[in-house]
Design a protein around this motif. Structure first.
Motif, PDB file in Angstrom:
ATOM      1  N   CYS A  19     -38.354  15.685  24.903  1.00  0.00           N
ATOM      2  CA  CYS A  19     -38.055  16.961  24.244  1.00  0.00           C
ATOM      3  C   CYS A  19     -39.357  17.740  24.067  1.00  0.00           C
ATOM      4  CB  CYS A  19     -37.385  16.749  22.893  1.00  0.00           C
ATOM      5  SG  CYS A  19     -36.929  18.328  22.130  1.00  0.00           S
TER       6      CYS A  19
ATOM      7  N   CYS B  87     -39.416  20.779  22.393  1.00  0.00           N
ATOM      8  CA  CYS B  87     -39.194  21.855  21.412  1.00  0.00           C
ATOM      9  C   CYS B  87     -40.357  21.972  20.428  1.00  0.00           C
ATOM     10  CB  CYS B  87     -37.864  21.663  20.686  1.00  0.00           C
ATOM     11  SG  CYS B  87     -37.916  20.545  19.279  1.00  0.00           S
TER      12      CYS B  87
ATOM     13  N   CYS C 239     -40.341  19.340  17.507  1.00  0.00           N
ATOM     14  CA  CYS C 239     -40.882  18.022  17.868  1.00  0.00           C
ATOM     15  C   CYS C 239     -42.399  18.082  17.986  1.00  0.00           C
ATOM     16  CB  CYS C 239     -40.301  17.533  19.198  1.00  0.00           C
ATOM     17  SG  CYS C 239     -38.620  16.874  19.077  1.00  0.00           S
TER      18      CYS C 239
HETATM   19 ZN   LIG Z   1     -37.403  18.460  20.053  1.00  0.00          ZN
END
Ligand SMILES: [Zn+2]
Ligand SMILES: [Zn+2]
Length: 142
Positions: free
Chosen positions: A28, A30, A33
């Protein structure tokens, strides 16, 4: 499946165990994160909640949830990150780095539209999330 993997926080006060096989593995990219982990990408493994057990130090686990999507769990003693509950999807992300004996086999990248670290590994890259997880399903270029 009776495969088991153990993991622990940075100081060792908290220990966990996962059993069986993860339901998904990937990366991930994002902003959440990245901001929380202080790393450029999160290598995740998703498990059914009943596949994950705290085997030591449960009282030392802190939880922070900025949104209802992600309940992030860490050790209150060392600050080491352990896992994130995703109650809306009924899965738990045990970070790949938390369970080093698991042969990490990523299958996809999510939130690649936010990436700060391009990984040209040929795996599918979702701009945000797959449709079945509430995203657009749009693919992104590597
Ligand atoms: Zn994330
Ligand atoms: Zn700790």
């Amino acid at each position: 499946m009776d495969q088991r993997h153990t993991g622990k926080c940075f100081c060792g006060a908290v220990e966990i165990e996962v059993r069986g096989e993860p339901v998904a593995q990937g990366y991930c990219h994002c902003e959440s994160c990245r901001s929380w982990s202080a790393g450029p990408v999160n290598a995740f493994t998703l498990w059914k909640p009943d596949s994950v057990a705290i085997t030591k130090g449960a009282s030392s686990i802190g939880v922070f949830h900025k949104t209802e999507k992600s309940h992030r769990k860490f050790c209150k003693i060392c600050g080491g990150h352990l896992m994130t509950d995703h109650p809306l999807w009924s899965v738990v992300d045990v970070y790949a780095a938390t369970i080093p004996s698991l042969a990490f086999a990523p299958k996809l990248h999510v939130n690649y539209g936010d990436t700060v670290l391009h990984l040209r590994d040929g795996l599918p890259k979702f701009q945000d999330m797959p449709k079945e997880m509430g995203g657009s399903g749009t693919m992104a270029a590597e």
